[in-house]
Design a protein around this motif. Structure first.
Motif, mmCIF file in Angstrom:
data_model
loop_
_atom_site.group_PDB
_atom_site.id
_atom_site.type_symbol
_atom_site.label_atom_id
_atom_site.label_comp_id
_atom_site.label_asym_id
_atom_site.label_seq_id
_atom_site.Cartn_x
_atom_site.Cartn_y
_atom_site.Cartn_z
ATOM 1 N N HIS A 119 13.437 6.098 -12.791
ATOM 2 C CA HIS A 119 13.963 7.071 -12.271
ATOM 3 C C HIS A 119 13.983 7.107 -10.618
ATOM 4 O O HIS A 119 14.380 8.293 -10.012
ATOM 5 N N ALA A 120 13.540 5.894 -10.246
ATOM 6 C CA ALA A 120 13.669 5.824 -8.895
ATOM 7 C C ALA A 120 14.877 5.740 -7.964
ATOM 8 O O ALA A 120 15.999 5.456 -8.509
ATOM 9 N N THR A 121 14.875 6.080 -6.923
ATOM 10 C CA THR A 121 16.183 6.006 -6.075
ATOM 11 C C THR A 121 16.419 4.393 -5.878
ATOM 12 O O THR A 121 15.552 3.530 -5.729
ATOM 13 N N LYS A 122 17.771 4.004 -6.013
ATOM 14 C CA LYS A 122 18.098 2.705 -5.867
ATOM 15 C C LYS A 122 17.929 2.335 -4.446
ATOM 16 O O LYS A 122 19.227 2.438 -3.667
ATOM 17 N N ILE A 123 16.952 2.408 -3.812
ATOM 18 C CA ILE A 123 16.843 2.143 -2.154
ATOM 19 C C ILE A 123 17.626 0.598 -1.835
ATOM 20 O O ILE A 123 18.338 0.799 -0.849
ATOM 21 N N PHE A 124 17.355 -0.356 -2.410
ATOM 22 C CA PHE A 124 17.937 -1.635 -2.035
ATOM 23 C C PHE A 124 19.478 -1.393 -2.169
ATOM 24 O O PHE A 124 20.073 -2.007 -1.199
ATOM 25 N N GLN A 125 20.087 -1.012 -3.331
ATOM 26 C CA GLN A 125 21.551 -0.604 -3.245
ATOM 27 C C GLN A 125 21.798 0.307 -2.086
ATOM 28 O O GLN A 125 22.880 -0.222 -1.735
ATOM 29 N N GLN B 34 5.941 5.649 -0.008
ATOM 30 C CA GLN B 34 6.343 6.028 1.384
ATOM 31 C C GLN B 34 7.143 5.419 1.979
ATOM 32 O O GLN B 34 8.211 6.046 2.483
ATOM 33 N N CYS B 35 7.334 4.045 1.514
ATOM 34 C CA CYS B 35 8.427 3.349 2.072
ATOM 35 C C CYS B 35 9.743 3.571 1.593
ATOM 36 O O CYS B 35 10.667 3.581 2.328
ATOM 37 N N GLU B 36 9.584 4.106 0.171
ATOM 38 C CA GLU B 36 10.739 4.463 -0.208
ATOM 39 C C GLU B 36 11.497 5.654 0.752
ATOM 40 O O GLU B 36 12.723 5.692 0.847
ATOM 41 N N ILE B 37 10.489 6.514 1.171
ATOM 42 C CA ILE B 37 11.274 7.461 2.039
ATOM 43 C C ILE B 37 11.580 7.049 3.248
ATOM 44 O O ILE B 37 12.622 7.446 3.785
ATOM 45 N N PHE B 38 10.856 6.241 3.869
ATOM 46 C CA PHE B 38 11.060 5.856 5.186
ATOM 47 C C PHE B 38 12.423 5.100 5.065
ATOM 48 O O PHE B 38 13.538 5.284 5.820
ATOM 49 N N LEU B 39 12.610 4.230 3.971
ATOM 50 C CA LEU B 39 14.076 3.476 3.911
ATOM 51 C C LEU B 39 15.159 4.361 3.657
ATOM 52 O O LEU B 39 16.068 4.305 4.141
ATOM 53 N N SER B 40 14.763 5.402 2.734
ATOM 54 C CA SER B 40 15.831 6.528 2.443
ATOM 55 C C SER B 40 16.318 7.017 4.110
ATOM 56 O O SER B 40 17.503 7.156 4.227
ATOM 57 N N LEU B 41 15.213 7.409 4.883
ATOM 58 C CA LEU B 41 15.685 8.057 6.254
ATOM 59 C C LEU B 41 16.236 7.177 6.918
ATOM 60 O O LEU B 41 17.271 7.391 7.651
ATOM 61 N N MET B 42 15.898 5.970 6.908
ATOM 62 C CA MET B 42 16.486 4.917 7.939
ATOM 63 C C MET B 42 18.180 4.692 7.517
ATOM 64 O O MET B 42 19.063 4.483 8.296
ATOM 65 N N VAL B 43 18.389 4.698 6.253
ATOM 66 C CA VAL B 43 19.572 4.520 5.689
ATOM 67 C C VAL B 43 20.366 5.744 6.324
ATOM 68 O O VAL B 43 21.460 5.327 6.476
ATOM 69 N N LYS B 44 19.968 6.677 6.431
ATOM 70 C CA LYS B 44 20.805 7.864 6.937
ATOM 71 C C LYS B 44 21.184 7.752 8.321
ATOM 72 O O LYS B 44 21.821 8.333 9.024
ATOM 73 N N CYS C 66 13.687 -4.260 -4.390
ATOM 74 C CA CYS C 66 14.541 -4.084 -5.649
ATOM 75 C C CYS C 66 13.518 -3.817 -6.754
ATOM 76 O O CYS C 66 13.730 -3.131 -7.953
ATOM 77 N N THR C 67 12.407 -4.511 -7.020
ATOM 78 C CA THR C 67 11.494 -4.447 -8.109
ATOM 79 C C THR C 67 10.904 -3.042 -8.102
ATOM 80 O O THR C 67 10.711 -2.440 -9.488
ATOM 81 N N ASN C 68 10.413 -2.424 -7.022
ATOM 82 C CA ASN C 68 9.987 -1.474 -6.913
ATOM 83 C C ASN C 68 10.737 0.093 -7.039
ATOM 84 O O ASN C 68 10.244 1.115 -7.187
ATOM 85 N N LEU D 79 0.942 -1.090 -0.209
ATOM 86 C CA LEU D 79 0.000 0.019 -0.037
ATOM 87 C C LEU D 79 0.949 1.175 -0.035
ATOM 88 O O LEU D 79 0.331 2.282 -0.360
ATOM 89 N N LEU D 80 2.215 1.001 0.513
ATOM 90 C CA LEU D 80 2.826 2.237 0.649
ATOM 91 C C LEU D 80 4.066 2.533 0.054
ATOM 92 O O LEU D 80 5.322 2.539 0.463
ATOM 93 N N VAL D 81 4.308 1.972 -1.290
ATOM 94 C CA VAL D 81 5.501 1.904 -1.789
ATOM 95 C C VAL D 81 6.152 2.956 -1.985
ATOM 96 O O VAL D 81 7.575 3.253 -1.519
#
Length: 1710
Positions: A388-394, A338-348, A380-382, A334-336
């Motif tokens: 043009h998405a951030t490569k979050i998993f990477q 939003q999760c991108e943002i969460f993950l990016s923040l968590m990475v920080k 990875c998929t999303n 449901l939150l693809v």
């Protein structure tokens, strides 16, 4: 039964109610009577209800509840307690309806506000909301607010209870939704609610206390409650939970978390909730993240200017991350975004300047996510796969990598200590050995930890694989950040990394896959196209970060188990990358694995290059912490040696990048290195199929390890430990010594497992081994010791994959062949060892189909061995040949199709090879020829012959050459013995046989022989005499022995392609051969006849020429059937001609012998071919000789003549020394002459005068050739009997043959007779004058002298020639040809010289023979001369000269001549006079008068031997009294004849005349001739001439005597002068006596005048002879007495004829 029990329950319940109401009644009756009253009313109602079971309690609930509410309002604790108890009883009885519930809530609210019985209140609320769903809407909100407010009271118990109640009630609200949905779904039959379509997102966005209309009641309550919770956490006013004045974020977050965790279905099923989640919750989370993100631990607080709220607050941050964790885990779909943002923040959160607790929390969340493969795949998929998405998993993985790296950078420890809450000591990162005093060195089992660059971090948690175990996320009671122990972060990161790899593995390989798949061969991987793309992205995103982190962890890890886990993870990831064919990540991981095997800072360019590439790719990960190889090498940390036990010390293997002079020190291997090595082996073993090009990295590493450990290759390619330290330079602990065989067998198993690889993977492995080997070769070029690992393992790989030999054979063997050519001896030793071992193994392997029938496979397997032949190194060739010998012994019988290659190997020899090598190759050939010829396909037989010929022509070992020629003889025997089999199997394959032009349809069997002959022919012109000789003998022997097998047409090829080219080549080489003396090399003496190359070639020329001639001779019958036999015959004769003209006696003589052999054979064949089939057929029935044969013999005759002419041609005039010219030898000339009779047999029918002239010129030339002084004793016998030389004998024999043919033949041959006479006469002339040979100086054979060349003794030869002249003349004298050619004149002419020389002739027999010959010939010839006067006109003059020359020769007899000899010689002279008397003078009429005059002069001269005029010259001459007497008698005989005494009719019988002697007083007999002579006129002339001649002679002698007597004074004259004068006196007396008796008319006056004229001279003699002898005086007296009667001469009756006067004048000299 159930009904009864429920009734009982109801009854009990009613009883209890009554009792409780009674209690309340009792309690309130004093103080609160109105309550008491209400209670009593209620009791009555209850009682009534109990009495009437049909009535429901719910109907009276309001009456019961009324007193209770009143009671509560009293706020009396006791009464309130009772009141609440009753309310609870009603709630439990489920009799409270909505309105009642509202009252209850109001009551409870009032109690809450009053702070009375909080716990009981909470209990009641809980019961109210949990037992039924009547409380809804605002009532529900109020109840909830009530609990919330109690949560914020001062009493801890109340707070905790309220907290629990709130949590429970919040859940209850949502549970109602779940129940409502379930019920709705059941009622609706699962169809979707239409209302969902009408959800208006715009309405939802507006905050409102009214729920969305689309929600059912329970959902509406939950919606509003959840909305207010978010509002509260966000510090906003609630819209539904009115009256809620305060709320902590921590509690709110916990409630949100519990709802989100427990009821995801509600959010998924209701768009309204979905909206709340996305719009409100996520916004809230992002807002709350803010202080955590903005805050930097590294920046001082004063600079940040943060409000207290802005500072990261552990309880909130922790709960926030929990919420985020749930959101991601439960609501990701449901939150693809939003999760991108969460993950990016968590990475920080993981950044290095974050507080350690923040990083710890983030790690725990990330670990939770990492353990879920589906999430990992979704990320990875999303993200990573979207353009043009951030490569979050990477980013996640990279941040983990950067985090791990940052931990090992020392400065961070102090910052971490301050930020971690100040409770950490500054001891972060110190190894415990320095703190606790415990030894942590080798030999102690330390705690599992990571130790790197002086930073020590223990592995402080133990988490099972695939599970996330949070520590700090669970610390809900902590308000302050907890102390994070050393190593916690690295430990969680370590597990996190492992689980990421595990998750990727599960995503790719399926849920059933385990990461421990290393146990067997890697699993099957067959993804769809879409899946494959996802998997590739997973790997591409993850590999850099994983590599960065795992590399450091692997290097830092001190624990064997942890190391093992890391190694397995690396293996797994590398294999996954390999399966996806992502070479960069695969190679990077394999490089890391490989580097871990080797000591730190080990110089290995291939790995460093790979790691630099990986570092470049991972630069985004590193955030400044990535190590580069160079920076790494600058820090001389020998951590591994500190932490791990060193188990081996060895030398480093040199690499091409290392400068040649550079010295690498010893390198140490630890047990960890060996552990990594085992992992590397395992990687290769289990995942070999996906390694591809990375094999090179792996194998390079293994090679270096093997080198350091001192493992050396042994037979078959396996590795063994070196036997001694000296051999390996490695120092190895006992622990590892036991381990080495295990490592070695692991290595071998690795390559054995290559049999399970597919063909492509196998090629990758082979390519890598080849590349590795090429590097070793490159190294070895600089003469550094190379590693043989690659070659050994190539061999091992080849051996285990022989089942699919076609796949690997070419690449493996091609490379090994390159190795074989290497200049480094160890390198090529192993190269050839590998090739030969492989070939031997492959040939003995059980192939399918079997090797025996598989031509292609045999060729494939043997070709590498064959190609080794191209290698120049003798050691390689030796090994090749040894293995070939082994192969022949072990499986030679299988190799039906491999023989061409085998023979090529054997035959690949050259003169650069050593004797030993050639001997080895020859052993192979001998084995082939002796054992395998019958097994070999016919097509290889020509090659076998060629190979044997090669050994014949090699120059290293003469014995082998000779034996090889012997082998060729054996091969010819094989052909002969197997002719039927071979004829049946052979086919005309142009590729197999060389081309034999000119014989288009040669049978294959004949081609086989031709190959043999051609090769032997080549060997006949070898540079070594012994080989030439042996080859020549073998060639001609095989032709002789087996030539009959050949088809007639094939003989054409034998002649034109073997024998004639051979003759030509030999001729050329002989001509160009050196005449320098051959170096005798060693102690072997070379005979002088062979001490130059030219002489040695002469022997070869002799052998070949005689051999070819023998072939012509023995196979003439076959050869004559060939169309071009005449051409061949002519060509061979041409060769013989050339050879015969050779300056070498040996060659020239052999040429003639060959010619003779040809002619002898030719004779027999001609006689065969020219006679009919019946040998007994008479000669007149013979068939005509074929034209070809005639032409052949004519050619032979021309060649013979040419040889004879050219050989006997004298040298040019300017040559005077024999040594400057070529002078043929006597045996040669003899042989030449001996050939002629054989030749003459065939050409005599066509032998004409011109041919005879040619023959004559040759024979004359032969005779005139001088002999060398050295050889003359062998030709001229030393015994005194003189004989002809063999040459002269041969010439005479030849001429005898011709004479026989001429005298017995037809008229056509008679024309040659004059020529024959001419030739014989010329020969006869040599008795006196030897022929000259140009201007060459020679000496007679009888003398010694400075001249080397000797003239032959021609006397016997000339005498034999003269004898032949006589016999021939006797046979042919009356032939017209002889008469016309004036042969008699020529004979007489030829006799003049010896007759004139007489005693000066070289041999006394000569003139005697000549005069005898003359007498014999004249017997025949004079008669013919009278018959054919025209033809004999010139003869008379010559005859006169001859007789004069002989009878009055200038040569005195030898001084020592005996009287018998003198008498014998005088008799010969008398015989001549007898001939004159009997054969000439009687026929004076038919004889030219000039001749008669000359005869008279002769007789005149002979009758009186006078010394007149030249005393000095006459010394040594003996007086020939008998001769003089005979002359005188003859003169007298013809002086006194009368014409009547002649009978003309008896002319022909004149030679039978006899005479009667009359003795005079002086004792002289005068012949009274009764001879019958010719015409009278002639007789008269003869008589006159005779008398006149006599008288003239007498006068001369008398005058001379008187003069000499006067001069001599008192000295007496010599005896012979006295004898002479005495004889003259007697003769005059006799003449006078005869004339007186004759008739007067017969004696003319002239005669008388002459006689009388003598008288004064006689008187003078008397006067002068003062010293005369009695004999002289007696004779003088007799003559003077005769004169007494002549004092008055009678008158003549006839005048003197004028012509007579002329003749007389001639005789008298006037």
């Amino acid at each position: 039964m159930t009904a009864t029990s429920s009734d009982e329950k109801a009854a009990k319940m009613l009883d209890a109610l009554q009792n409780d109401l009674k209690s309340l009644c009792m309690e309130t009756k004093k103080r609160y009577p109105h309550i008491k009253d209400s209670c009593e009313e209620a009791i009555i109602k209850v009682r009534g209800a109990s009495m009437n079971p049909q009535s429901s309690l719910s109907q009276i609930t309001s009456q019961i509840l009324y007193p209770l509410v009143q009671a509560a309002e009293t706020k009396d604790p006791k009464i309130v307690k009772l009141s609440l108890g009753l309310i609870q009883r009603l709630i439990v009885a489920d009799v409270v309806d909505a309105s009642s519930g509202e009252h209850v809530v109001e009551t409870l609210w009032m109690l809450m506000e009053s702070g009375i019985e909080e716990l009981k209140v909470l209990q009641t609320v809980t019961l109210l909301l949990t037992t039924s769903i009547v409380i809804q809407g605002t009532t529900l909100a109020k109840a909830l607010v009530l609990c919330f407010r109690l949560h914020f009271t001062k009493d801890a118990t109340v707070v905790n209870t309220a907290s629990a109640t709130v949590r429970q009630l919040v859940s209850v609200v949502f549970e109602r939704v779940v129940a409502e949905d379930t019920k709705h779904n059941q009622e609706e039959g699962g169809t979707e609610d239409e209302s969902e379509e009408h959800v208006s997102m715009e309405e939802l966005k507006v905050l409102s206390a009214n729920p969305p209309k689309t929600l059912r009641p329970a959902a509406a309550d939950a919606y509003l409650m959840f909305q207010d919770l978010v509002q509260l956490v966000n510090a906003d006013q609630p819209l539904w939970l009115l009256g809620l004045t305060e709320m902590t974020r921590t509690f709110g977050l916990e409630l949100l978390e519990s709802v989100l965790t427990t009821f995801p279905a509600v959010f998924y099923n209701h768009p309204e909730f979905n909206f709340l989640l996305k719009d409100r919750v996520c916004a809230l989370v992002i807002k709350l993240f803010s202080p955590n993100i903005k805050y930097r631990a590294s920046v001082p607080a004063s600079v940040q200017q943060a409000t207290p709220l802005d500072k990261p607050y552990f309880p909130i941050a922790m709960r926030l991350l929990r919420v985020v964790s749930v959101l991601i885990q439960k609501y990701y779909p449901l939150l693809v975004t939003q999760c991108e943002i969460f993950l990016s923040l968590m990475v920080k959160f993981l950044d290095g300047d974050r507080p350690m607790w923040q990083r710890g929390l983030a790690l725990e969340v990330l670990h939770k996510l990492a353990t879920q493969p589906s999430l990992v795949q979704s990320f990875c998929t999303n993200y990573d796969m979207k353009p043009h998405a951030t490569k979050i998993f990477q980013d996640i993985v990279n941040s983990l990598g950067a985090f791990v790296q940052s931990l090992f950078i020392s400065p961070q420890s102090s910052v971490g200590a301050q930020l971690g809450g100040g409770s950490q000591s500054g001891a972060q990162g110190q190894p415990p050995a320095l703190l606790a005093g415990m030894p942590v060195g080798p030999g102690v089992s330390p705690q599992a930890a990571f130790f790197y660059r002086g930073v020590y971090l223990p592995l402080c948690v133990n988490i099972p694989t695939g599970q996330a175990k949070s520590s700090y996320l669970e610390m809900l009671d902590k308000l302050e950040p907890p102390t994070i122990p050393d190593g916690y972060g690295v430990s969680v990161a370590y597990y996190c990394l492992l689980d990421i790899i595990r998750s990727i593995h599960l995503v790719m390989m399926g849920p059933q896959a385990t990461s421990d798949s290393a146990a067997g061969v890697s699993e099957q991987y067959n993804p769809s196209e879409e899946e494959r793309k996802i998997h590739e992205q997973l790997v591409n995103s993850a590999w850099c970060g994983l590599l960065a982190a795992l590399t450091i962890l692997l290097e830092a890890c001190t624990d064997e188990a942890a190391t093992e886990n890391i190694l397995k993870a690396i293996q797994t990831f590398a294999s996954l990358a390999g399966k996806l064919e992502l070479t960069t990540p695969r190679d990077a991981f394999i490089t890391a694995l490989c580097k871990s095997c080797l000591p730190p800072h080990y110089t290995l360019t291939v790995l460093n290059n790979a790691s630099v590439a990986a570092a470049a790719s991972a630069s985004s990960v590193s955030r400044g912490h990535q190590r580069s190889p160079s920076s790494e090498s600058q820090h001389q940390y020998y951590d591994s040696e500190v932490r791990h036990q060193v188990v081996a010390v060895g030398t480093a293997l040199a690499t091409p990048s290392l400068p040649v002079g550079a010295q690498q020190g010893p390198v140490m291997l630890t047990n960890k290195n060996l552990q990594c090595m085992r992992a590397t082996l395992s990687m290769a073993h289990c995942h070999g199929g996906v390694l591809g090009a990375a094999w090179h990295l792996l194998l390079t590493t293994l090679q270096h390890l093997v080198w350091i450990l001192g493992l050396k290759p042994s037979t078959g390619g396996s590795l063994k430990a070196g036997r001694s330290t000296a051999e390996t330079n490695a120092v190895i602990t006992t622990a590892v010594i036991a381990d080495l065989p295990v490592l070695s067998s692991m290595l071998s198993r690795l390559f054995e497992s290559s049999q399970h690889l597919n063909d492509v993977a196998l090629h990758h492995l082979i390519d890598a081994l080849c590349q590795l080997s090429r590097e070793s070769m490159e190294l070895a070029y600089t003469n550094r010791e190379p590693s043989l690992f690659a070659v050994a393992k190539l061999l091992e790989t080849g051996v285990v994959n022989l089942g699919r030999v076609e796949v690997l054979w070419r690449p493996v063997t091609n490379h090994l062949l390159d190795v074989c050519q290497h200049p480094h001896v160890r390198m090529r030793e192993w190269g050839v060892e590998a090739v030969t071992y492989l070939v031997k193994a492959a040939l003995t392997h059980k192939h399918n189909p079997p090797l025996k029938d598989n031509q292609k496979l045999q060729t494939l397997l043997l070709s590498p061995l064959s190609e080794v032949s191209l290698v120049g190194h003798p050691d390689v060739r030796q090994k090749q040949l040894e293995s070939l010998l082994h192969i022949l012994h072990s499986c030679g019988e299988l190799l039906h199709h491999g023989w061409p290659l085998i023979l090529n190997i054997i035959g690949a020899i050259n003169d650069n090879h050593s004797e030993h090598l050639i001997r080895l190759a020859f052993q192979c050939l001998q084995l082939v020829v002796t054992d395998f010829l019958p097994l070999m396909p016919w097509a290889c037989l020509p090659l076998t012959v060629d190979t044997a010929a090669k050994f014949g022509s090699q120059t290293q070992e003469l014995n082998i050459s000779l034996t090889a020629i012997g082998l060729m003889w054996n091969i010819s025997d094989y052909f002969y013995q197997n002719q039927e089999k071979l004829r049946a199997s052979l086919t005309s394959d142009n590729q197999v046989f060389p081309d034999f032009p000119g014989v288009p349809n040669m049978p294959p069997f004949d081609k086989l022989w031709m190959c043999l002959y051609a090769r032997l022919g080549d060997l006949c012109v070898d540079s070594r005499p012994a080989v030439r000789k042996s080859a020549g003998q073998t060639l001609f022997s095989t032709i002789a022995a087996h030539g009959a097998l050949l088809h007639n047409q094939t003989w054409q090829a034998v002649l034109w392609q073997v024998l004639f080219p051979l003759l030509d080549k030999v001729r050329q080489l002989s001509d160009s051969a050196s005449t320098d003396k051959v170096d005798q090399g060693g102690n072997i003496l070379i005979h002088h006849s062979r001490n130059t190359q030219q002489k040695q070639w002469a022997e070869t020329q002799v052998l070949t020429l005689s051999g070819v001639a023998r072939v012509f001779s023995t196979k003439q019958k076959i050869l004559q059937g060939l169309g071009d036999f005449p051409r061949a015959w002519a060509l061979l004769l041409d060769f013989i001609h050339t050879a015969a003209l050779s300056k070498s006696n040996e060659v020239s003589l052999a040429a003639l012998k060959s010619l003779q052999e040809m002619l002898q054979a030719g004779r027999s064949s001609t006689s065969i071919s020219s006679s009919s089939d019946d040998p007994a057929s008479p000669s007149h029935l013979r068939l005509p000789i074929p034209e070809d044969s005639i032409a052949n013999w004519n050619t032979a005759w021309k060649v013979w003549h040419t040889i004879g002419s050219e050989v006997t041609k004298p040298p040019p005039d300017e040559v005077t020394r024999g040594s400057d010219a070529y002078i043929p030898s006597q045996p040669f000339l003899t042989a030449l002459v001996h050939i002629f009779p054989h030749l003459f047999q065939h050409i005599k029918p066509r032998f004409v005068v011109s041919d005879f002239s040619r023959l004559a010129s040759v024979l004359l030339g032969c005779v005139s050739v001088p002999v060398h002084g050295d050889s003359s004793p062998f030709i001229l016998p030393s015994f005194t009997e003189v004989v002809v030389t063999p040459l002269q004998e041969g010439i005479l024999q030849a001429l005898s043959g011709v004479e026989k043919e001429v005298t017995e033949g037809n008229g056509a041959t008679r024309a040659m007779v004059p020529q024959l006479f001419k030739l014989l006469l010329q020969f006869s002339s040599y008795s006196c004058q030897a022929p000259s040979y140009g201007n060459v100086l020679t000496r007679p054979h009888t003398t010694k002298g400075s001249t080397d060349w000797v003239t032959m003794n021609f006397v016997p030869f000339a005498e034999r020639s003269m004898s032949m002249v006589v016999s021939l003349y006797q046979k042919t004298s009356n032939w017209q040809e002889v008469i016309e050619a004036q042969v008699l004149k020529n004979i007489i002419q030829a006799s003049i010289m010896p007759l004139r020389l007489k005693y000066r002739c070289p041999a006394q027999t000569t003139w005697k023979l000549v005069i005898t010959t003359l007498l014999t010939v004249l017997q025949e010839g004079l008669q013919l001369a009278r018959e054919y006067p025209v033809h004999f006109r010139e003869m008379w003059t010559v005859l006169g000269t001859a007789l004069d020359s002989f009878l009055f020769s200038n040569s005195p007899p030898p001084a020592n001549q005996s009287s018998e000899d003198a008498e014998r010689d005088e008799n010969i002279d008398c015989q001549v006079v007898e001939l004159i008397r009997e054969e000439i003078l009687p026929y004076a009429t038919t004889t030219p008068s000039d001749f008669i005059v000359s005869i008279m002069v002769l007789l005149n001269k002979g009758s009186i031997e006078s010394a007149s005029g030249t005393d000095s010259e006459c010394e040594g001459f003996k007086l020939r009294e008998e001769f003089a007497k005979t002359c005188f008698e003859t003169l007298l005989q013809f002086s006194l004849l009368t014409p009547t005494d002649f009978d003309p009719s008896l002319e022909s019988s004149g030679r039978a005349g006899s005479s009667k002697a009359s003795e005079t007083s002086n004792g002289y007999t005068a012949q009274e001739s009764t001879l019958n002579v010719a015409k009278c006129e002639s007789t008269q002339v003869t008589t006159k001439l005779a008398v006149t001649s006599l008288l003239h002679r007498f006068r001369e002698v008398l005058v001379k005597y008187v003069e000499d007597e006067k001069l001599s004074g008192k000295c007496p004259l010599p005896r012979h002068r006295i004898a002479e004068i005495s004889f003259v006196l007697k003769a005059i007396a006799t003449l006078l006596s005869s004339l007186k008796k004759a008739p007067i008319e017969k004696v003319d006056s002239m005669t008388w005048t002459q006689l009388i004229g003598l008288y004064p001279h006689l008187v003078e003699v008397g006067g002068a002879s003062s010293t005369g002898t009695p004999q002289l005086w007696r004779s003088l007296r007799e003559v003077l007495l005769q004169y007494a009667q002549l004092l008055h001469p009678p008158l003549p009756s006839t005048p003197v004829n004028s012509s007579d006067d002329a003749h007389i004048g001639l005789i008298n000299g006037t």
